[in-house]
Motif scaffolding. Structure first.
Motif, PDB file in Angstrom:
ATOM      1  N   GLU A 165      -6.199   1.752  -3.784  1.00 24.64           N
ATOM      2  CA  GLU A 165      -6.302   3.206  -3.708  1.00 24.64           C
ATOM      3  C   GLU A 165      -5.347   3.733  -2.636  1.00 24.64           C
ATOM      4  O   GLU A 165      -5.376   3.275  -1.491  1.00 24.64           O
ATOM      5  CB  GLU A 165      -7.729   3.619  -3.372  1.00 24.64           C
ATOM      6  CG  GLU A 165      -7.992   5.106  -3.475  1.00 24.64           C
ATOM      7  CD  GLU A 165      -7.894   5.619  -4.908  1.00 24.64           C
ATOM      8  OE1 GLU A 165      -7.648   6.830  -5.066  1.00 24.64           O
ATOM      9  OE2 GLU A 165      -8.073   4.813  -5.853  1.00 24.64           O
ATOM     10  N   GLU A 209       4.339   8.432  -5.888  1.00 25.36           N
ATOM     11  CA  GLU A 209       3.156   7.600  -6.121  1.00 25.36           C
ATOM     12  C   GLU A 209       3.201   6.988  -7.521  1.00 25.36           C
ATOM     13  O   GLU A 209       2.860   5.808  -7.697  1.00 25.36           O
ATOM     14  CB  GLU A 209       1.889   8.430  -5.950  1.00 25.36           C
ATOM     15  CG  GLU A 209       0.624   7.628  -6.204  1.00 25.36           C
ATOM     16  CD  GLU A 209      -0.644   8.446  -6.049  1.00 25.36           C
ATOM     17  OE1 GLU A 209      -1.664   8.074  -6.668  1.00 25.36           O
ATOM     18  OE2 GLU A 209      -0.623   9.465  -5.330  1.00 25.36           O
ATOM     19  N   ARG A 222       0.832  -1.191   0.000  1.00 28.39           N
ATOM     20  CA  ARG A 222       0.000   0.000   0.000  1.00 28.39           C
ATOM     21  C   ARG A 222       0.879   1.258   0.000  1.00 28.39           C
ATOM     22  O   ARG A 222       2.061   1.204   0.339  1.00 28.39           O
ATOM     23  CB  ARG A 222      -0.935   0.020   1.225  1.00 28.39           C
ATOM     24  CG  ARG A 222      -1.744  -1.257   1.391  1.00 28.39           C
ATOM     25  CD  ARG A 222      -2.677  -1.502   0.216  1.00 28.39           C
ATOM     26  NE  ARG A 222      -3.488  -2.695   0.441  1.00 28.39           N
ATOM     27  CZ  ARG A 222      -3.383  -3.827  -0.246  1.00 28.39           C
ATOM     28  NH1 ARG A 222      -2.477  -3.904  -1.211  1.00 28.39           N
ATOM     29  NH2 ARG A 222      -4.164  -4.863   0.014  1.00 28.39           N
ATOM     30  N   ARG A 265       2.983   2.991  -8.408  1.00 30.44           N
ATOM     31  CA  ARG A 265       1.971   2.436  -9.311  1.00 30.44           C
ATOM     32  C   ARG A 265       2.623   1.654 -10.453  1.00 30.44           C
ATOM     33  O   ARG A 265       2.222   0.530 -10.774  1.00 30.44           O
ATOM     34  CB  ARG A 265       1.109   3.545  -9.905  1.00 30.44           C
ATOM     35  CG  ARG A 265       0.081   4.131  -8.965  1.00 30.44           C
ATOM     36  CD  ARG A 265      -0.760   5.172  -9.689  1.00 30.44           C
ATOM     37  NE  ARG A 265      -1.779   5.727  -8.826  1.00 30.44           N
ATOM     38  CZ  ARG A 265      -2.951   5.154  -8.595  1.00 30.44           C
ATOM     39  NH1 ARG A 265      -3.240   4.006  -9.187  1.00 30.44           N
ATOM     40  NH2 ARG A 265      -3.832   5.717  -7.789  1.00 30.44           N
ATOM     41  N   SER A 298      -1.957  16.254  -2.202  1.00 31.88           N
ATOM     42  CA  SER A 298      -2.136  16.034  -3.639  1.00 31.88           C
ATOM     43  C   SER A 298      -1.403  17.054  -4.485  1.00 31.88           C
ATOM     44  O   SER A 298      -1.087  16.788  -5.652  1.00 31.88           O
ATOM     45  CB  SER A 298      -3.634  16.057  -3.990  1.00 31.88           C
ATOM     46  OG  SER A 298      -4.213  17.305  -3.631  1.00 31.88           O
TER      47      SER A 298
END
Length: 340
Positions: A222, A206, A191, A210, A197
């Motif tokens: 998520e 991030e 995770r 991914r 953001s």
């Protein structure tokens, strides 16, 4: 006897004034001011004494016309106390000192808009040869910005720019280091806890997380977000504690990673026996005893040094912009279990 300092508060003190006080020519004063040779030590001391007595300051505008340089680089930075900025500033200042240059720093407030055009216009009013701008947030005019010709402009950011050199720690590459480490030890359900953001660094970290999972065909859960603080990490860790499929958490900075570990352990999930945790930035050594967190360390001093060097090079008419990424180093401690 008057020292001449009172006179200097009423009118501009010229080289002619210094020459008259020292009993030398204006050319000799100019040589002393500019550090040129062919001046005896006794004469140099006499001129320096006269400058001190009169409160003389060199005319930097005039010097720049003769030399073509102010010998100063502008630095725009947001929140100088933020982790990483001080180490980067140390690298910039060290490089400036080695080149015999100064740094003119403008610190922007959190509410100031991030605009490259606006900051360039401000810097062009100051006696600087080039500009370094730190961007933890992408500037609103990043894609349309064009630097002033001959004005070396370096952006501290992961985003590439066609007309400006960019220098940064490799925020995407650090995720590859972390994920390779976890995946090679049998972790598949990893995770991610990111920062705000709007953070450039968090977004690239991030993206790396991914991509590392997707290229291996592993489903991506998520991500959760915090605000870089340990308390926000605790909230994320509490939310993740019930996830029984999860074997590891990659956290976008060390402070949040501490919070994640505390929340997991409060919920009865042991680190690393039940869940492994990895952070980024290696910022805890000075404040946390027996630091056991596996993390990524960046050479932020080199980030600053290279930014300064590129800013100076950018004043050359033949300069070609570069995109410089400085790799991080994985620091293995005791928060990752081997599942193989």
């Amino acid at each position: 006897m008057s020292t001449g300092r009172q006179d200097s508060s009423h009118r501009f003190v010229s080289m002619a004034d210094v020459a008259e006080r020292a009993g030398v020519s204006q050319q000799t004063v100019s040589r002393v001011v500019n550090g040129q040779p062919n001046v005896s030590e006794s004469t140099r001391k006499a001129v320096q004494k006269a400058m001190d007595e009169l409160g003389f300051r060199p005319n930097f505008a005039g010097r720049s016309l003769r030399s073509g340089r102010y010998r100063s680089v502008g630095l725009c930075i947001y929140n100088i106390t933020q982790f990483g900025n001080l180490s980067t500033l140390d690298g910039i200042m060290t490089a400036a000192r080695e080149h015999g240059d100064a740094i003119t720093m403008v610190e922007m407030g959190d509410d100031d808009p991030v605009s490259l055009e606006r900051m360039t216009k401000r810097m062009l009013t100051l006696p600087v040869d080039a500009m370094i701008m730190s961007m933890s947030i992408k500037a609103e005019d990043f894609d349309t910005f064009r630097p002033s010709p001959g004005f070396g402009t370096v952006l501290l950011t992961m985003y590439e720019h066609p007309h400006c050199t960019t220098v940064d720690s490799d925020q995407y590459g650090c995720s590859m280091l972390v994920m390779d480490h976890l995946l090679s030890r049998g972790h598949r359900q990893v995770r991610f806890v990111g920062g705000p953001s709007y953070s450039v660094d968090s977004n690239f970290r991030e993206r790396g997380w991914r991509d590392a999972l997707e290229v291996r065909g592993i489903d991506v859960a998520e991500p959760l977000r915090g605000d870089w603080t340990a308390d926000s990490g605790y909230e994320a860790g509490a939310a993740l504690a019930a996830d029984k499929d999860m074997t590891a958490v990659y956290v976008a900075n060390d402070q949040m990673a501490l919070g994640v570990i505390a929340a997991l352990e409060d919920a009865g999930r042991r680190v690393p026996e039940d869940v492994s945790v990895v952070g980024v930035d290696d910022s805890l050594t000075a404040s946390v005893p027996h630091n056991r967190l596996t993390t990524v360390r960046f050479d932020l001093f080199s980030r600053g040094r290279r930014a300064f060097e590129q800013a100076l090079l950018g004043t050359s008419p033949n300069y070609h912009v570069q995109q410089i990424r400085i790799a991080g180093t994985l620091v293995e401690r005791q928060t990752v279990a081997d599942l193989r």
